[in-house]
Design a protein around this motif. Structure first.
Motif, PDB file in Angstrom:
ATOM      1  N   ASN A 142     147.459 -13.951  79.570  1.00 38.73           N
ATOM      2  CA  ASN A 142     147.055 -14.051  80.948  1.00 38.73           C
ATOM      3  C   ASN A 142     147.580 -15.249  81.660  1.00 38.73           C
ATOM      4  N   ARG A 143     147.284 -16.411  81.209  1.00 37.99           N
ATOM      5  CA  ARG A 143     148.014 -17.799  82.092  1.00 37.99           C
ATOM      6  C   ARG A 143     149.717 -17.570  82.197  1.00 37.99           C
ATOM      7  N   SER A 144     150.200 -17.175  81.067  1.00 36.60           N
ATOM      8  CA  SER A 144     151.655 -17.236  81.076  1.00 36.60           C
ATOM      9  C   SER A 144     152.168 -16.276  82.298  1.00 36.60           C
ATOM     10  N   LEU A 145     151.581 -15.076  82.505  1.00 35.13           N
ATOM     11  CA  LEU A 145     151.842 -14.243  83.524  1.00 35.13           C
ATOM     12  C   LEU A 145     151.561 -14.759  84.806  1.00 35.13           C
ATOM     13  N   LYS A 146     150.493 -15.237  85.039  1.00 36.16           N
ATOM     14  CA  LYS A 146     150.207 -16.109  86.142  1.00 36.16           C
ATOM     15  C   LYS A 146     151.308 -17.391  86.604  1.00 36.16           C
ATOM     16  N   ALA A 147     151.728 -17.864  85.409  1.00 38.52           N
ATOM     17  CA  ALA A 147     152.549 -19.117  85.541  1.00 38.52           C
ATOM     18  C   ALA A 147     153.908 -18.284  85.793  1.00 38.52           C
ATOM     19  N   ALA A 148     154.326 -16.983  85.256  1.00 34.31           N
ATOM     20  CA  ALA A 148     155.600 -16.539  85.625  1.00 34.31           C
ATOM     21  C   ALA A 148     155.584 -16.155  87.274  1.00 34.31           C
ATOM     22  N   ARG A 149     154.532 -15.653  87.734  1.00 31.95           N
ATOM     23  CA  ARG A 149     154.494 -15.122  88.985  1.00 31.95           C
ATOM     24  C   ARG A 149     154.685 -16.502  89.711  1.00 31.95           C
ATOM     25  N   LYS A 150     153.982 -17.536  89.424  1.00 32.20           N
ATOM     26  CA  LYS A 150     154.153 -18.863  90.352  1.00 32.20           C
ATOM     27  C   LYS A 150     155.863 -19.225  90.216  1.00 32.20           C
ATOM     28  N   LEU A 151     156.493 -19.211  89.165  1.00 34.40           N
ATOM     29  CA  LEU A 151     157.682 -19.635  88.911  1.00 34.40           C
ATOM     30  C   LEU A 151     158.661 -18.589  89.788  1.00 34.40           C
ATOM     31  N   VAL A 152     158.574 -17.473  89.881  1.00 36.66           N
ATOM     32  CA  VAL A 152     159.525 -16.754  90.575  1.00 36.66           C
ATOM     33  C   VAL A 152     159.196 -17.124  92.181  1.00 36.66           C
ATOM     34  N   SER A 153     157.922 -17.281  92.797  1.00 37.04           N
ATOM     35  CA  SER A 153     157.896 -17.864  94.007  1.00 37.04           C
ATOM     36  C   SER A 153     158.276 -19.176  94.337  1.00 37.04           C
ATOM     37  N   MET A 154     158.606 -20.086  92.988  1.00 32.06           N
ATOM     38  CA  MET A 154     159.182 -21.375  93.072  1.00 32.06           C
ATOM     39  C   MET A 154     160.898 -21.137  93.194  1.00 32.06           C
ATOM     40  N   GLY A 155     161.417 -19.940  92.842  1.00 32.55           N
ATOM     41  CA  GLY A 155     162.800 -19.762  92.986  1.00 32.55           C
ATOM     42  C   GLY A 155     163.514 -19.431  91.582  1.00 32.55           C
ATOM     43  N   PHE A 156     162.558 -19.440  90.765  1.00 33.09           N
ATOM     44  CA  PHE A 156     163.290 -19.199  89.353  1.00 33.09           C
ATOM     45  C   PHE A 156     163.794 -17.440  89.141  1.00 33.09           C
ATOM     46  N   GLU A 157     164.873 -17.432  88.636  1.00 36.85           N
ATOM     47  CA  GLU A 157     165.586 -16.082  88.749  1.00 36.85           C
ATOM     48  C   GLU A 157     165.228 -15.192  87.515  1.00 36.85           C
ATOM     49  N   LYS A 158     164.858 -15.921  86.563  1.00 33.09           N
ATOM     50  CA  LYS A 158     164.699 -14.848  85.317  1.00 33.09           C
ATOM     51  C   LYS A 158     163.503 -15.517  84.425  1.00 33.09           C
ATOM     52  N   VAL A 159     162.519 -14.717  84.297  1.00 35.30           N
ATOM     53  CA  VAL A 159     161.323 -15.384  83.430  1.00 35.30           C
ATOM     54  C   VAL A 159     160.699 -14.241  82.585  1.00 35.30           C
ATOM     55  N   TYR A 160     160.739 -14.747  81.184  1.00 36.78           N
ATOM     56  CA  TYR A 160     160.224 -13.762  80.299  1.00 36.78           C
ATOM     57  C   TYR A 160     158.970 -14.340  79.868  1.00 36.78           C
ATOM     58  N   ASP A 161     157.971 -13.372  79.360  1.00 37.54           N
ATOM     59  CA  ASP A 161     156.708 -13.666  78.877  1.00 37.54           C
ATOM     60  C   ASP A 161     156.410 -13.119  77.546  1.00 37.54           C
ATOM     61  N   LEU A 162     155.609 -13.747  76.788  1.00 33.14           N
ATOM     62  CA  LEU A 162     155.410 -13.382  75.367  1.00 33.14           C
ATOM     63  C   LEU A 162     154.177 -12.257  75.446  1.00 33.14           C
ATOM     64  N   GLN A 163     154.324 -11.206  75.226  1.00 32.42           N
ATOM     65  CA  GLN A 163     153.332 -10.122  75.230  1.00 32.42           C
ATOM     66  C   GLN A 163     152.204 -10.391  74.263  1.00 32.42           C
ATOM     67  N   GLY A 164     151.040 -10.709  74.623  1.00 32.20           N
ATOM     68  CA  GLY A 164     149.985 -10.957  73.948  1.00 32.20           C
ATOM     69  C   GLY A 164     149.589 -12.353  73.573  1.00 32.20           C
ATOM     70  N   GLY A 165     150.690 -13.267  74.006  1.00 36.27           N
ATOM     71  CA  GLY A 165     150.704 -14.776  73.814  1.00 36.27           C
ATOM     72  C   GLY A 165     150.958 -15.168  72.314  1.00 36.27           C
ATOM     73  N   ILE A 166     150.415 -16.411  72.021  1.00 38.50           N
ATOM     74  CA  ILE A 166     150.792 -16.991  70.678  1.00 38.50           C
ATOM     75  C   ILE A 166     149.568 -16.356  69.715  1.00 38.50           C
ATOM     76  N   LEU A 167     148.816 -15.731  70.189  1.00 36.94           N
ATOM     77  CA  LEU A 167     147.843 -14.904  69.266  1.00 36.94           C
ATOM     78  C   LEU A 167     148.349 -13.902  68.657  1.00 36.94           C
ATOM     79  N   LYS A 168     149.476 -13.023  69.122  1.00 35.44           N
ATOM     80  CA  LYS A 168     150.432 -12.321  68.257  1.00 35.44           C
ATOM     81  C   LYS A 168     151.528 -12.665  67.587  1.00 35.44           C
ATOM     82  N   TRP A 169     151.798 -13.952  68.168  1.00 34.93           N
ATOM     83  CA  TRP A 169     153.137 -14.656  67.270  1.00 34.93           C
ATOM     84  C   TRP A 169     152.619 -14.989  65.850  1.00 34.93           C
ATOM     85  N   LYS A 170     151.281 -15.331  65.546  1.00 36.23           N
ATOM     86  CA  LYS A 170     151.304 -15.760  63.990  1.00 36.23           C
ATOM     87  C   LYS A 170     151.167 -14.699  63.112  1.00 36.23           C
TER      88      LYS A 170
END
Length: 114
Positions: free
Chosen positions: A86-114
């Motif tokens: 959730n936070r990383s998707l909000k952060a991704a939107r903010k980064l795009v508004s700041m001018g970042f061209e390509k942002v990748y987000d981990l689906q499900g966050g670190i909870l899914k990583w482990k």
């Protein structure tokens, strides 16, 4: 088709610049030492365990969050993650508004990583 394409439609600027990756896709991508890998959780969460080579930029730090990202390369892809996605998707939107061209987000966050 990415989740954002489904939610926002194919014409959305966000859907072109933000891509949500599965754990498998994300692992392959961040295996490269030359990626901008950012954990947007709090420092306490970060200390509790994080993906190797990630830097910590706390989403809740407002202007400090933006200032930290201003030091990164906006033309180079950024890989974000948080606890659940959730936070990383909000952060991704903010980064795009700041001018970042390509942002990748981990689906499900670190909870899914482990």
């Amino acid at each position: 088709m990415s989740i954002l394409n489904k939610l926002l439609g194919p014409k959305s600027d966000l859907s072109e610049k933000i891509e949500i990756l599965s754990v498998e896709e994300y692992k392959k991508a961040v295996n490269n030492n030359d990626v901008q890998l950012v954990d947007v959780r709090t420092p306490r969460e970060f200390r509790g365990g994080h993906i190797a080579r990630a830097i910590n930029i706390d989403y809740f730090q407002g202007t400090a969050f933006e200032e930290a990202f201003e030091k990164l390369d906006k033309g180079k892809p950024v890989y974000l993650y948080c606890r659940s996605g959730n936070r990383s998707l909000k952060a991704a939107r903010k980064l795009v508004s700041m001018g970042f061209e390509k942002v990748y987000d981990l689906q499900g966050g670190i909870l899914k990583w482990k």
